[in-house]
Scaffold this motif. Structure first.
Motif, PDB file in Angstrom:
ATOM      1  N   PHE A  68     -23.448  50.778 -60.001  1.00 22.38           N
ATOM      2  CA  PHE A  68     -23.096  52.075 -60.673  1.00 22.38           C
ATOM      3  C   PHE A  68     -23.604  52.228 -61.988  1.00 22.38           C
ATOM      4  CE2 PHE A  68     -19.912  53.824 -57.381  1.00 22.38           C
ATOM      5  CZ  PHE A  68     -20.710  53.830 -56.237  1.00 22.38           C
ATOM      6  N   ASP A  69     -23.942  53.379 -62.154  1.00 24.76           N
ATOM      7  CA  ASP A  69     -23.915  53.643 -63.771  1.00 24.76           C
ATOM      8  C   ASP A  69     -22.768  54.420 -64.097  1.00 24.76           C
ATOM      9  OD1 ASP A  69     -23.793  56.398 -63.174  1.00 24.76           O
ATOM     10  OD2 ASP A  69     -25.976  56.872 -63.340  1.00 24.76           O
ATOM     11  N   GLU A 122     -21.287  57.419 -62.210  1.00 28.20           N
ATOM     12  CA  GLU A 122     -20.818  57.211 -60.882  1.00 28.20           C
ATOM     13  C   GLU A 122     -19.540  56.423 -60.922  1.00 28.20           C
ATOM     14  OE1 GLU A 122     -25.323  56.882 -58.496  1.00 28.20           O
ATOM     15  OE2 GLU A 122     -24.397  55.301 -59.937  1.00 28.20           O
ATOM     16  N   THR A 126     -16.617  58.909 -61.931  1.00 29.38           N
ATOM     17  CA  THR A 126     -16.249  59.618 -60.669  1.00 29.38           C
ATOM     18  C   THR A 126     -15.593  58.652 -59.566  1.00 29.38           C
ATOM     19  OG1 THR A 126     -18.246  61.044 -61.249  1.00 29.38           O
ATOM     20  CG2 THR A 126     -17.588  61.140 -58.879  1.00 29.38           C
ATOM     21  N   PHE A 127     -16.253  57.710 -59.243  1.00 26.80           N
ATOM     22  CA  PHE A 127     -15.411  56.812 -58.003  1.00 26.80           C
ATOM     23  C   PHE A 127     -14.094  56.715 -58.551  1.00 26.80           C
ATOM     24  CE2 PHE A 127     -13.819  52.669 -57.163  1.00 26.80           C
ATOM     25  CZ  PHE A 127     -13.994  52.598 -55.564  1.00 26.80           C
ATOM     26  N   THR A 133     -17.981  55.041 -51.970  1.00 24.99           N
ATOM     27  CA  THR A 133     -18.813  54.531 -52.922  1.00 24.99           C
ATOM     28  C   THR A 133     -20.236  54.996 -52.480  1.00 24.99           C
ATOM     29  OG1 THR A 133     -19.320  52.430 -51.879  1.00 24.99           O
ATOM     30  CG2 THR A 133     -17.594  52.358 -53.665  1.00 24.99           C
ATOM     31  N   THR A 171     -19.825  59.398 -53.770  1.00 25.25           N
ATOM     32  CA  THR A 171     -19.529  59.915 -54.812  1.00 25.25           C
ATOM     33  C   THR A 171     -20.365  61.209 -55.407  1.00 25.25           C
ATOM     34  OG1 THR A 171     -20.996  58.526 -55.867  1.00 25.25           O
ATOM     35  CG2 THR A 171     -18.823  57.888 -55.826  1.00 25.25           C
ATOM     36  N   HIS A 172     -21.476  61.369 -54.497  1.00 27.88           N
ATOM     37  CA  HIS A 172     -22.327  62.250 -54.934  1.00 27.88           C
ATOM     38  C   HIS A 172     -21.583  63.850 -54.334  1.00 27.88           C
ATOM     39  CE1 HIS A 172     -23.041  61.701 -50.557  1.00 27.88           C
ATOM     40  NE2 HIS A 172     -23.620  62.664 -50.407  1.00 27.88           N
ATOM     41  N   SER A 199     -17.533  66.197 -58.265  1.00 30.03           N
ATOM     42  CA  SER A 199     -18.068  65.998 -59.819  1.00 30.03           C
ATOM     43  C   SER A 199     -16.883  65.843 -60.782  1.00 30.03           C
ATOM     44  CB  SER A 199     -18.805  67.614 -59.996  1.00 30.03           C
ATOM     45  OG  SER A 199     -19.934  67.826 -59.127  1.00 30.03           O
ATOM     46  N   ASN A 238     -26.266  66.710 -60.792  1.00 28.83           N
ATOM     47  CA  ASN A 238     -25.624  65.815 -59.751  1.00 28.83           C
ATOM     48  C   ASN A 238     -25.653  66.603 -58.299  1.00 28.83           C
ATOM     49  OD1 ASN A 238     -23.869  63.482 -59.254  1.00 28.83           O
ATOM     50  ND2 ASN A 238     -22.396  65.277 -58.644  1.00 28.83           N
TER      51      ASN A 238
END
Length: 311
Positions: free
Chosen positions: A77-78, A81, A84-85, A104, A107-108, A111, A129
């Motif tokens: 992940f960046d 991400e 958000t996770f 995982t 996560t999209h 927000s 996003n």
């Protein structure tokens, strides 16, 4: 940076840096005197360098294979991400590793809002996003303020977390991993088009050619995958068996990592795993390849908890 977690088994404890290789996992299991298999469980005590992981896992009994899989997913992940996770997992009060692994892949759908100082920039980022990609001109002209107001209106009760507010952004869950069907069968929601799907099956490694002949087979496989993509096939399924299945998955992953700016192509790799402990008796080499591949799949669907004659 790898996450260092203190894991206990009985009165013994060891530190483990995650994600780790299969060899490192074997050394860890040997040091605790426990088997390196799909049922090996340890007690997660605390993390030495990652308070967010400690917040989620401290005090839980965890399976080593699931823990390593989760940490491999997070390692890819960046920063956005990752935040958000952690925020979503905390807000939803997730307790099982399976639920965390599933998150995982989704996560999209969420927000994270942690800074209200620039609503236009915030709205633009939330929209990006949601869409995945936006033309430059459209992105510049997009009204971020209005979009933030819309999101808030549609989510009057966002998840409140120590990391910020979590809003559902309208994306639908597309990826499910470790979705178990205890009846011995699995009814998968039709999210693929049969006419655009390729399924791989083949020999185990013992019956595959060796040396130069194996490389020729791999090259021919790569050519056939490329031809299928050019013909419009966009979804590739494999069953996770060691040998040809894993080789085919590796070739698809290579294609997914190649970006053709003149002709952008989106392809998906799905693992359809017959039972949860499939890789337990794989050799060290194939066990490691298996767990290198799984986090890179778009979908990982497990059909049964244990082996049966119907698998």
């Amino acid at each position: 940076m790898r996450t260092i977690i203190q894991l206990n088994h009985g009165e013994n404890y060891r530190n483990l840096s995650l994600p780790c290789t299969e060899q490192e996992l074997q050394i860890f299991c040997d040091s605790l005197g426990i088997p390196n298999d799909a049922v090996a469980q340890v007690h997660a005590d605390h993390s030495h360098n990652n308070p967010q992981v400690e917040d989620l896992l401290a005090g839980k009994e965890v399976r080593l294979d699931e823990l390593n899989f989760l940490m491999k997913r997070l390692d890819s992940f960046d920063e956005g991400e990752m935040n958000t996770f952690y925020a979503t997992a905390r807000g939803q009060k997730l307790s099982s590793l399976k639920d965390m692994i599933n998150l995982t892949f989704n996560t999209h759908c969420y927000s994270l809002v942690d800074d209200f100082s620039d609503l236009d920039r915030l709205g633009k980022n939330l929209y990006l996003n949601l869409m995945g990609s936006v033309p430059t001109k459209e992105f510049k002209e997009f009204d971020g303020n209005a979009y933030v107001e819309k999101i808030m209106a549609e989510n009057p009760q966002p998840l409140v977390t120590p990391y910020g507010l979590i809003y559902e952004n309208g994306n639908l869950p597309q990826h499910t991993v470790l979705q178990l069907q205890l009846t011995g069968g699995c009814e998968v929601e039709p999210k693929i088009i049969r006419e655009k799907t390729v399924c791989f099956t083949g020999h185990r490694s013992e019956k595959l050619p060796k040396g130069e002949a194996l490389e020729k087979l791999r090259q021919r496989l790569e050519n056939e995958i490329e031809r299928a993509i050019q013909d419009g096939y966009d979804t590739f399924l494999f069953g996770g068996a060691y040998g040809f299945d894993l080789m085919a998955a590796e070739e698809v992953i290579k294609k997914k990592s190649m970006i053709d700016l003149q002709n952008p192509r989106r392809i998906r790799l799905w693992a359809i795993i017959p039972f949860e402990e499939q890789a337990v008796r794989f050799s060290v080499v194939y066990h490691e390849r298996y767990y290198e591949i799984m986090p890179k799949c778009d979908e990982v669907i497990t059909l049964n908890t244990r082996y049966s004659s119907q698998c």
